[in-house]
Design a protein around this motif. Sequence first.
Motif, PDB file in Angstrom:
ATOM      1  N   GLY A 178      -1.824   6.082 -13.798  1.00  0.00           N
ATOM      2  CA  GLY A 178      -1.121   5.079 -14.592  1.00  0.00           C
ATOM      3  C   GLY A 178       0.351   4.993 -14.238  1.00  0.00           C
ATOM      4  O   GLY A 178       1.188   4.658 -15.076  1.00  0.00           O
ATOM      5  N   ILE A 179       0.678   5.313 -12.988  1.00  0.00           N
ATOM      6  CA  ILE A 179       2.064   5.216 -12.516  1.00  0.00           C
ATOM      7  C   ILE A 179       2.141   3.989 -11.611  1.00  0.00           C
ATOM      8  O   ILE A 179       1.311   3.830 -10.716  1.00  0.00           O
ATOM      9  CB  ILE A 179       2.460   6.484 -11.715  1.00  0.00           C
ATOM     10  N   ASP A 180       3.121   3.148 -11.840  1.00  0.00           N
ATOM     11  CA  ASP A 180       3.275   1.945 -11.018  1.00  0.00           C
ATOM     12  C   ASP A 180       3.483   2.349  -9.543  1.00  0.00           C
ATOM     13  O   ASP A 180       4.404   3.103  -9.236  1.00  0.00           O
ATOM     14  CB  ASP A 180       4.487   1.157 -11.538  1.00  0.00           C
ATOM     15  N   PRO A 181       2.619   1.870  -8.633  1.00  0.00           N
ATOM     16  CA  PRO A 181       2.701   2.321  -7.233  1.00  0.00           C
ATOM     17  C   PRO A 181       3.724   1.558  -6.398  1.00  0.00           C
ATOM     18  O   PRO A 181       3.749   1.692  -5.179  1.00  0.00           O
ATOM     19  CB  PRO A 181       1.291   2.052  -6.717  1.00  0.00           C
ATOM     20  N   VAL A 182       4.573   0.759  -7.040  1.00  0.00           N
ATOM     21  CA  VAL A 182       5.424  -0.161  -6.287  1.00  0.00           C
ATOM     22  C   VAL A 182       6.326   0.557  -5.272  1.00  0.00           C
ATOM     23  O   VAL A 182       6.526   0.068  -4.158  1.00  0.00           O
ATOM     24  CB  VAL A 182       6.231  -1.070  -7.251  1.00  0.00           C
ATOM     25  N   GLU A 183       6.799   1.754  -5.609  1.00  0.00           N
ATOM     26  CA  GLU A 183       7.689   2.477  -4.680  1.00  0.00           C
ATOM     27  C   GLU A 183       6.957   2.888  -3.401  1.00  0.00           C
ATOM     28  O   GLU A 183       7.575   3.124  -2.367  1.00  0.00           O
ATOM     29  CB  GLU A 183       8.271   3.734  -5.343  1.00  0.00           C
ATOM     30  N   LEU A 184       5.635   2.999  -3.480  1.00  0.00           N
ATOM     31  CA  LEU A 184       4.873   3.424  -2.304  1.00  0.00           C
ATOM     32  C   LEU A 184       4.675   2.287  -1.320  1.00  0.00           C
ATOM     33  O   LEU A 184       4.205   2.488  -0.211  1.00  0.00           O
ATOM     34  CB  LEU A 184       3.500   3.973  -2.746  1.00  0.00           C
ATOM     35  N   GLY A 185       5.017   1.062  -1.756  1.00  0.00           N
ATOM     36  CA  GLY A 185       4.817  -0.100  -0.908  1.00  0.00           C
ATOM     37  C   GLY A 185       5.969  -0.336   0.059  1.00  0.00           C
ATOM     38  O   GLY A 185       5.884  -1.216   0.906  1.00  0.00           O
ATOM     39  N   GLN A 186       7.043   0.401  -0.068  1.00  0.00           N
ATOM     40  CA  GLN A 186       8.203   0.158   0.790  1.00  0.00           C
ATOM     41  C   GLN A 186       8.925   1.467   1.106  1.00  0.00           C
ATOM     42  O   GLN A 186       8.834   2.420   0.323  1.00  0.00           O
ATOM     43  CB  GLN A 186       9.160  -0.810   0.077  1.00  0.00           C
ATOM     44  N   ALA A 187       9.630   1.492   2.255  1.00  0.00           N
ATOM     45  CA  ALA A 187      10.389   2.689   2.616  1.00  0.00           C
ATOM     46  C   ALA A 187      11.427   2.940   1.520  1.00  0.00           C
ATOM     47  O   ALA A 187      11.932   1.976   0.946  1.00  0.00           O
ATOM     48  CB  ALA A 187      11.081   2.485   3.968  1.00  0.00           C
ATOM     49  N   PRO A 188      11.731   4.167   1.177  1.00  0.00           N
ATOM     50  CA  PRO A 188      11.279   5.431   1.787  1.00  0.00           C
ATOM     51  C   PRO A 188       9.989   6.002   1.200  1.00  0.00           C
ATOM     52  O   PRO A 188       9.752   7.197   1.322  1.00  0.00           O
ATOM     53  CB  PRO A 188      12.457   6.355   1.505  1.00  0.00           C
ATOM     54  N   PHE A 189       9.124   5.161   0.623  1.00  0.00           N
ATOM     55  CA  PHE A 189       7.801   5.591   0.170  1.00  0.00           C
ATOM     56  C   PHE A 189       7.858   6.795  -0.786  1.00  0.00           C
ATOM     57  O   PHE A 189       7.203   7.817  -0.568  1.00  0.00           O
ATOM     58  CB  PHE A 189       6.899   5.923   1.360  1.00  0.00           C
ATOM     59  N   ALA A 190       8.691   6.651  -1.830  1.00  0.00           N
ATOM     60  CA  ALA A 190       8.886   7.785  -2.746  1.00  0.00           C
ATOM     61  C   ALA A 190       7.719   7.940  -3.713  1.00  0.00           C
ATOM     62  O   ALA A 190       7.328   7.003  -4.401  1.00  0.00           O
ATOM     63  CB  ALA A 190      10.179   7.588  -3.523  1.00  0.00           C
ATOM     64  N   LEU A 191       7.194   9.143  -3.778  1.00  0.00           N
ATOM     65  CA  LEU A 191       6.162   9.490  -4.752  1.00  0.00           C
ATOM     66  C   LEU A 191       6.827   9.787  -6.094  1.00  0.00           C
ATOM     67  O   LEU A 191       7.934  10.328  -6.121  1.00  0.00           O
ATOM     68  CB  LEU A 191       5.447  10.769  -4.306  1.00  0.00           C
TER      69      LEU A 191
END
Length: 651
Positions: A313-326
Amino acid sequence: SDDPFVIFTPSGKRGRVPRGTPVLSAARRLGVDLDSVCGGRGICSKCQVAPSYGQHSKHGLSVAEDALSPWNAVEQRYDEKRGLKAGRRLGCQATIEDDVVIDVPPESQVHRQIVRKDAAERTIRMDPATRPLFVTVAEPDMHAPTGDLERLKTALAEQWGVTETVAALPVLRKLQPALRDGNRQVTVALHQADAGPAEILDLWPGLYEAGLFGLAIDLGSTTIAAHLCALDDGRVMASAGVMNPQIRFGEDLMSRVSYAMMNPGGDRELTDAVRRAMGELAASVAAEAGVAPRAVVETVIVCNPVMHHLFLGIDPVELGQAPFALATSDAVRCGVAELGLDGMNAAARAYLLPCIAGHVGADAAAVALSEAPGASEDLVLVVDVGTNAEILLGDRQGVLACSSPTGPAFEGAQISAGQRAAPGAIEAVRIDRETLEPKFRVIGCDLWSDAPGFAEAVGATGITGICGSGIIEAVAEMRMAGLLDPSGLIGSAEQTGSARCVPEGRTQSYVLHEGDGESPRVAVTQNDIRAIQLAKSALYAGARLLMDARGVDRVDRVVLAGAFGAHISPLHAMVLGMIPDTRLEKVTSAGNAAGTGARIALLNRAARAEIEAEVRRIRKIETAVEPRFQEHFVAANALPHASDPFPELSA
Ligand code: FES
């Protein structure tokens, strides 16, 4: 001293104990692994041992027939009611009266080893985080009033040495009825993580004997697979898989991330869909095994980073662009209720393996746990092939990891006659070097297509298309038969001498199966070849980047992991240049290594700590921003490669 001398086998642990000491207590004192669920009350029979009498020259010991006490009433009663195997004694009842050699059979050891049945043999040491413990709780006393929960905690401390325990409200609600029904005796499912207090997940009146179970889940972007395992001996009770329902929001991960970005509440929809499917899967595996969902008290989940975030249930938006932060790269421990996961005990604990990097997830960590490249003497390349390829390279000196966007071509998608691996799919192809005629095998039928009786054997399913391993073999066979040039171009009928090469637009196709009323035509088109070339170049370039970082141009061995990896023929993979040149016999398949890693983490607590530490040591290479990736990718487009030598192939 005249205290009797006792030797336990197979551990070899030994020492003197006071005469009259129960075998179970002697085992505890000498650090011998002997199980007990009822705490020595003679009802669970987990403590069974086999004394061995007579001369033991190896140990310089002569064991008299009466070295252990005769059967007492408790043992007698157990034998009458349930039966004890010949030669067995209840370790909690039999006492040591004289020098003795006592064998602890495998089923009486808490920390049993189970041998993994797939691929490479290996043992998993049983040390689950949740165990059933039987306790007798003291009667309430009006003059020294305490709550039943407090007396249960005291009992756990006194009878099991568990000093710090917590219990949530639902357990409290069940406590008094259970104590009443069980005549002040209950069995608790006690969860002990590495640190912190133990948690009572559930409890049952009296001795609960139906066992506790755990679910290892491999949450893939395309399919979700679950294995239900017994937490006492690790056996797999049932396995099942379903399609990931998120597919309707996008075939590949990035289209799901963009769905979440473009649609308000889209991430929530994706999360709900996958949780619902997992809950249903959990319930159906339990039903298949005849296990009550309440008895399923743990689950371990492995998945790639995008699935990881969407599931949590965490928005994956950061994984879609560099620096790909988890959001977090650490392992996640929580309750299944927080995850909205049904189909198991509402208090069950969930564990998600750590992620290695923004593109290299808990599934790759599970592969690392299963294949242990960091413990390898020789340099091993582990490739988990799916929509993304997860690649690990390493040995004892260190491990490198990356993921590479191979796309779904290896799974049969984007291929003209492609389909998933299912009955009816062509999975293996051979092309005669002389006649240039093909033969093939389809899933669900053992015969090759040129064998007599093939048509009947294929039967009702017929031939429906070609799956990932089929298309790989087809392309490699076409190259070996000279139907394809090194750049991947299909020759015409005149150039190759095969009437199966037919023009289609401005390019050529090679017809594998002419289709008829029942089955579709299956041909390998120029576009199919291009799709495979792109996928294999991405895979090879990823492996090559890791080799660069390690400063080597050869690896000692290659492990193909993944359900798909199990079906790729090493020769064909190498002809295509999917993997770097290696001796063919050094290419092995690990089967579903991510699933095995999940199972190991489910059954062994120490393995969780181990992989958490290992993941911190793994060096990550981000393919998306590495300039040499493109260079390697282009060079790898040729079959097998534009410049890298493939000496093993010519040999
Ligand atoms: Fe349960 Fe011996 S410990 S029967």
